[in-house]
Every structure is written in C-alpha cells, then in structure tokens.
Design an enzyme around this catalytic site. Structure first.
Site, short mmCIF file in Angstrom:
data_model
loop_
_atom_site.label_atom_id
_atom_site.label_comp_id
_atom_site.label_asym_id
_atom_site.label_seq_id
_atom_site.Cartn_x
_atom_site.Cartn_y
_atom_site.Cartn_z
N GLU A 199 28.24 -25.64 94.80
CA GLU A 199 29.20 -24.73 94.91
C GLU A 199 28.95 -23.66 95.91
OE1 GLU A 199 28.65 -25.50 91.64
OE2 GLU A 199 29.98 -26.94 90.99
N HIS A 218 37.33 -24.37 81.48
CA HIS A 218 37.43 -24.74 82.18
C HIS A 218 40.11 -24.72 82.77
CE1 HIS A 218 34.51 -27.02 81.65
NE2 HIS A 218 35.11 -28.41 82.12
C1 LIG Z 1 29.53 -25.88 87.99
C2 LIG Z 1 30.22 -26.77 87.87
N1 LIG Z 1 30.59 -27.44 88.38
C3 LIG Z 1 31.44 -29.10 87.91
C4 LIG Z 1 31.51 -29.49 87.44
C5 LIG Z 1 32.54 -30.77 86.52
N2 LIG Z 1 31.51 -31.77 86.00
C6 LIG Z 1 31.12 -30.82 84.46
S1 LIG Z 1 30.65 -32.71 83.58
C7 LIG Z 1 29.61 -32.47 85.33
C8 LIG Z 1 28.48 -33.83 85.60
C9 LIG Z 1 27.78 -32.75 85.47
O1 LIG Z 1 26.85 -34.42 85.08
P1 LIG Z 1 24.93 -33.81 84.93
O2 LIG Z 1 24.68 -32.46 85.22
O3 LIG Z 1 24.31 -34.87 85.61
O4 LIG Z 1 25.33 -34.51 83.53
P2 LIG Z 1 25.69 -35.59 82.11
O5 LIG Z 1 27.14 -35.37 82.83
O6 LIG Z 1 25.62 -36.78 83.78
O7 LIG Z 1 25.24 -35.31 81.16
C10 LIG Z 1 30.18 -32.17 86.34
C11 LIG Z 1 30.28 -32.22 87.76
C12 LIG Z 1 31.29 -28.49 86.12
N3 LIG Z 1 31.47 -28.12 84.70
N4 LIG Z 1 30.87 -26.74 86.24
#
Ligand SMILES: Cc1ncc(C[n+]2csc(CCOP(=O)(O)OP(=O)(O)O)c2C)c(N)n1
Ligand SMILES: [Mg+2]
Lengths: 356, 305
Positions: A65, A134
């Site tokens: 971000e 959130h």
């Molecule tokens: C700083 C931030 N950006 C975006 C999000 C939205 N978000 C929630 S879970 C997620 C996926 C993250 O992917 P990963 O780290 O690969 O974990 P996975 O869900 O695959 O276990 C995102 C982008 C967030 N929670 N925090």
C-alpha cells in the site's frame, strides 16, 4: 443508456459509471488496487473496466500500500490521474507516510508549481463482525491534513458526480465510501455531471433544528426526519458531501436560521469532523444558538467484533430522534421506527450476507 | 476437521465474523507446532486457526470467539481473525497483512534481552512479503541475529489475485529472505515430515544463537479466501490446479504413510478421529451454551489498568 433523470442505479453502479465516464474521456485516468480486476470487482464498482480500457490502465497490484501510493503520486507528476482503491480504509493506513508527507505537501512545498491529482477510494466496513481492523471511520485523520480533500458521498447520484469531480480535481482526494451505501438506489443521470467539492447539499428544509451529516449517517437522518416530521418537528438536513473542505457558509446559515444544531458522524467522537463543526458553530454562531450544540458519533472505543457487542455500538435513526427530542424539550415515540427493522442489526439489509 | 466443521456450520449464520479457513494448508501449522515448545512464541494472520491450535491454543476458546461469546479467547472483541492464547504463548493474530511480522521480531529481541533459549515464530502468507515492513523486519532480525522463525505459507493467492499479478515470474520467495542475509529454505508445505525435519534442525541451531531462519512452504487453500464455501466457480483458478492440490491432501498423504510404515493402524486413526470429533462437539456446545457479552462490555478494556 438513456438520458433520463429517473434512471435508477445503486451507489456501487454509480461509482462504476463515473469510472467509465472519466476513463472514456481522459486517457490519463488509470485505476489500480488490490482486486480491481478480480472476479468480485470491488463490490462491482470496477466491473468491466479492464475489459473496456485494458490491463495497462486497470490493474491489480502487490500488497504494497505505501509504495503503490507513492507510485501513484509519482505517475501523477507526469500527467497521469490515478484512482487507487482499497477494500477497507484500515488497509490504507500503511500508506499514511506517502499520503501525508508527499501527496498532501507537494503542491505547497514546491511553491505551487506542481500538484498531485490522485484519488484514493477507501471503504469503511460495518457489520458481520468487521471488528477492530475492518471498520474504522478515520475521515478526521485526513481532514486534519491541509492539502487533502476528503469526500464522503451519501447517495448514488452524489457518488457519481463527486467521483467525477474528484478525478478531475488537481489535488489529492480521499474518497470515502461506506460499505452499507453500496446497494442503495437513487436517480443517477447517464450524462457526465460534476458536483463541486466543498459544497454541501440541503436535503430537507426546516426551521426547528439543523442536522449536519455525512455519508451513511445521512441515510439514518432521513429515516429519523420522517418520524420527526410526523411529530411536528421540522429539520434542516445538511449533507456535507465533502468533510474537507467544509461548506461553512451553508452550515452557518442553517444554524443561524434554526438556532439548534445536531452533528452526525460515522467515526468516534473525540477529534472528529463533528467536533470541528461543533467548535466552529459555537465560535461563529454563538449568539444565534438557543441550546448547546450536540454531536452524535461513536463512543471513543475500538469496534468490537461480536454481534452482541455491536448492537448498541452504532448510532441510528432512533438515537437521532431522541437527541433532537431532548434539544427541543419534546418526548418522541420511537417504537414505530424500531419496529421497521426486519433484519438483524449487524446487516444493512437482506442483500448483505457477509462476510464483507 | 475443525475447519470443515466450521465450514459445515457457518451457514447457520451464528458465526458472524469474517472467517478464513486453512483446509488444505494444515500440514505447515502441524509440523511447526510439533517443533516448537510451549514457551516459544507464535504470531499469526487472518488465517490463524491452524497456527493457534497447533501451538496448543484452547479449542473451545477459539470456537466461542468465532461465535462472539464472552467465553471466547478474546472475549468476543476480536473474532476469527484476532485470536490469542497466552497460556501457550500464542501472542495474537491480526487481519492487517504483514502486521505481525515486526511483532515477531520484537519478541525475538525480547528473548535476546532476557537471554532465554526461546524461539519467536511468525506465520504469514505469500502476499505479506510484498509489504515494506517484511524487508524492514527481516533486516533487523538478521542485523541483531534474533531467534525469529519466519514461516511463509505460499498458497499462490492473495484473495483472488494470483502471484503472477503481484510478483515477477520465476520469483522464489525464500530467495528474497536469503538476499537480505537470512538463512532460508523452501519446502513442500503438504509434506509434514519433511517440514518437521527441516524446521527442527533450524530451530536447534536458533536455540544456540544461530540467528533467524526463513522457510517458504508451498501449499494450497481449498475453500474460498474468506467464508465457508468453495469458490472455484469464480474462475480465478483452474479446476485442474485445484484437483492437483486436492490429490495432495496433506492429511491423507501422511495417514497413508504412517499406515504403510506400520506406525499406526487405520483403526487407531479412526479412534483419534472420534476423539477429535468429540472434543469438537464439546467445543461447539460450549460456544453455543456460552452467554453473549453484555452490551456495556463493548466499551470496556480500552485502556489497561
Ligand atoms: C494491509 C492489508 N492489505 C490488504 C488486506 C486485505 N487482505 C486480507 S487477507 C488478504 C490476502 C493475503 O494473502 P496472503 O498473505 O497470501 O494470505 P492468504 O490469505 O493466502 O492465507 C488481503 C489482501 C489486508 N487485510 N491488509
Ligand atoms: Mg496466499
């Protein structure tokens, strides 16, 4: 698409239409953010953009971000107008440095020679256990920074007209959408129209009390005002549209007329946009006030997750009615409005099935 | 079994919070959890159930938390994404991607200051390495030789976004950590024994002042990113890819292996499953029977006393 004033779109579709409209007419407008081209398309707000304008102008991004905000700012130096999207305001907090130290300062600290025409769309979550990370309404953080404009549309037609103005404004604009507004319908003209930033809108005319509101709270206020009207109370409802800069002229003229002011906000109370309005009204309209100004915002507390704990957490139409009643020395029956709610308190309507 | 039971019961709409299930990825948590001792620290992400349970986190407390009950491990304030169990040094999980990585390093610093032989382990996904805070944290851990175990579960997706729209093609995540100077390895995230052996030897060296270690384990999430359904119909991943990983179900692979090696019989596995199911039934009953927190609880615990 017909050019019909009575054309209904919901808030999310109105945003989508503004994006189409802006990207059609100006090749320099681009759209990026996590999930803008994924199957869900940011609750439909970015639907069809990639297909129409291609992957160069519409793209997903790394979960970076802060850097990506800086990338948007840098691109804007060379004439690009980025529209960056975040599914929750909370995720954008990682980018406060780029926003505050660069985007907000660039025009000023280089003597007005360049500017940063970037729009950052942030969504405020609510309901279904969105909880502490959130659902934060941090508009006052942004409003506190000189050089930023902060827009918080309440209706579908405002969403379109304000987003178009934001995109073509030459300043960094924080465009805040409340998740519970996305499915609300309104009359949205098909044409390109711009709603000026910094101008409020009077949604109801009345002499008894001024209600100053923004974003989702305006919807609650409209419900409350119906009941108040049946009880012989006439409210002047001012929807701010932008919480920075604020349309002080309209706020003061309303308060001078009614002598009473209740300010609504989606955020916690302390150091809120509502605080600022109460302060300024007290300073500028002191002699016109018939009673102390009031503010209806959240307690100074993080958002709990449990649905049991959010029941009394948020302010709604009932609270507005009770507050207005108190200020006018009137007792008003709220049982009617409480009965209207046919769904659980932690969803805005049947369309919302969680988990977002 | 825990995740699948949550999935089955989610549509009763009593678990009213965003819930990220780890079905398909269980082996990583299981292997690392077996290596760590009770007083080692663990931090995790939005997808924390497996990490919490493998550290020994209280099952009833977790289920009650997802139900939003006052008996939940965070008393209903946090929900599925914000779990904690201080009895077993599971120090918390949070929903902001990358948010716990520096906290793991901070725990590592505290261990060094207190001169114990504990380990601080932090779990995160493939998207977290895209955040600046990841590099800043690993850099500091390497600089100070802190006992931090970084576990990256690479399931190839962040929500519906595949790696290819977020990281350059051919990228090996574990090499990023290596380039910063961290000891780093890759492994099969569905092979519990292989992971156990790799992490064991790393942790042994870490306990003797060997400095931080990074592991990238490739694995796969079966269900939707958030929620209880499958989402292959959305088209962001292919059915072939999904089937490929489903055939490599870490649980049944390990079961077959154990039976073949005569470590355990099918009968004994059945018995274990029955025990787990009983424990789970009790946990759900505990959650259902527990009270919701009272209204004014919402406004408590803002400041520590
Ligand atoms: C700083 C931030 N950006 C975006 C999000 C939205 N978000 C929630 S879970 C997620 C996926 C993250 O992917 P990963 O780290 O690969 O974990 P996975 O869900 O695959 O276990 C995102 C982008 C967030 N929670 N925090
Ligand atoms: Mg992932």
């Amino acid at each position: 698409m017909q050019n019909d004033k009575k054309r209904k779109l919901n808030y999310a579709q109105a945003i989508n239409e503004a994006m189409f409209c802006a990207m059609e007419q100006d090749e320099s407008v681009i759209c990026f953010g996590l999930g803008v081209d994924d199957p869900k398309r940011i609750f439909g707000t970015t639907s069809g953009l990639k297909e129409r304008f291609g992957p160069e102008r519409v793209f997903d991004m790394p979960t970076s971000e802060n850097a990506m905000t800086g990338v948007g700012i840098g691109a804007s130096f060379n004439g690009i107008r980025p529209v960056m999207t975040h599914q929750r305001l909370d995720f954008f907090l990682l980018a406060m440095d780029q926003l505050v130290n660069n985007a907000a300062k660039w025009h000023y600290m280089f003597g007005g020679k360049t500017s940063v025409p970037i729009v950052i769309r942030l969504l405020i979550g609510r309901g279904w256990g969105q909880g502490p990370t959130h659902s934060q309404s941090l508009q006052s953080w942004f409003a506190h920074i000189p050089g930023l404009k902060v827009v918080m549309p309440a209706t579908a037609s405002d969403a379109k007209g304000l987003l178009l103005s934001s995109i073509f404004d030459n300043n960094p604009v924080i465009f805040i959408e409340h998740r519970w507004l996305h499915n609300l319908e309104g009359d949205v003209p098909a044409v390109d129209y711009r709603i000026p930033l910094g101008k409020a809108q009077r949604l109801r005319m009345g002499e008894d009390i001024s209600i100053i509101s923004n974003s989702y709270m305006t919807i609650e206020a409209l419900h409350a005002i119906e009941v108040l009207l049946e009880n012989g109370v006439n409210c002047d409802l001012i929807d701010l549209r932008t919480v920075s800069p604020i349309d002080w002229e309209m706020v003061y003229s309303s308060v001078k007329k009614t002598g009473r002011v209740l300010v609504l906000d989606t955020s916690v109370s302390t150091c809120s946009v509502a605080s600022e309005i109460v302060a300024r009204v007290s300073m500028e309209c002191f002699n016109d006030l018939k009673c102390a100004p009031a503010r209806l915002a959240l307690d100074d507390c993080p958002t709990p997750t449990s649905s049991a704990l959010t029941k009394k957490f948020y302010m709604g139409a009932e609270d507005i009615i009770v507050s207005v009643g108190k200020m006018l020395g009137k007792k008003i029956d709220i049982s009617k409005i409480s009965m209207q709610k046919a769904f659980p308190h932690d969803v805005p309507g049947d369309w919302f099935k969680g988990p977002f | 079994m825990v995740e699948e039971t949550i999935a089955r019961r989610y549509s009763e709409w009593k678990m009213r919070c965003p819930t990220h299930l780890c079905t398909g990825q269980e082996a990583v948590a299981a292997a690392v959890g077996q290596v760590l001792k009770k007083d080692d620290f663990v931090l995790s992400t939005h997808r924390a159930h497996g990490h919490y349970l493998s550290k020994g986190g209280n099952l009833s407390g977790m289920i009650a938390e997802i139900y939003g009950k006052e008996t939940g491990c965070s008393r209903g304030k946090g929900g599925s994404m914000h779990l904690i169990d201080l009895d077993v040094n599971f120090m918390g999980s949070t929903a902001i991607v990358g948010g716990t990585i520096p906290l793991g390093v901070g725990l590592g610093l505290s261990i060094k200051l207190k001169k114990t032989d504990q380990i601080s382990c932090v779990f995160f996904g493939d998207a977290a390495v895209e955040e600046g805070v990841f590099y800043e944290s690993v850099n500091f851990a390497v600089l100070k030789k802190l006992p931090v175990l970084f576990i990256c579960e690479n399931n190839f997706y962040s929500v519906y976004s595949p790696l290819k729209v977020r990281q350059p093609e051919g990228r090996e995540i574990y090499k990023l950590a290596q380039a910063i100077g961290c000891q780093s390895e890759q492994g099969d995230g569905n092979n519990v024994l292989e992971m156990y052996n790799k992490v064991s030897s790393a942790v042994n060296s870490m306990r003797n002042g060997g400095g931080p270690y990074f592991f990238e384990f490739k694995t796969y999430r079966w269900r939707e990113h958030c929620g209880h359904n499958y989402d292959n119909d959305l088209g962001y991943r292919t059915q072939e890819e999904y089937n490929f990983w489903k055939e490599r179900d870490p649980v049944s692979i390990f079961e077959t292996f154990l039976i073949k090696e005569s470590v355990i019989t099918k009968n004994e596995i059945n018995k274990i499953e029955i025990n787990i199911q009983n424990e789970l039934d009790l946990a759900f009953k505990f959650a259902e029977d527990s009270d919701f927190p009272k209204d004014d609880e919402a406004f408590k615990d803002i400041y520590a006393k």
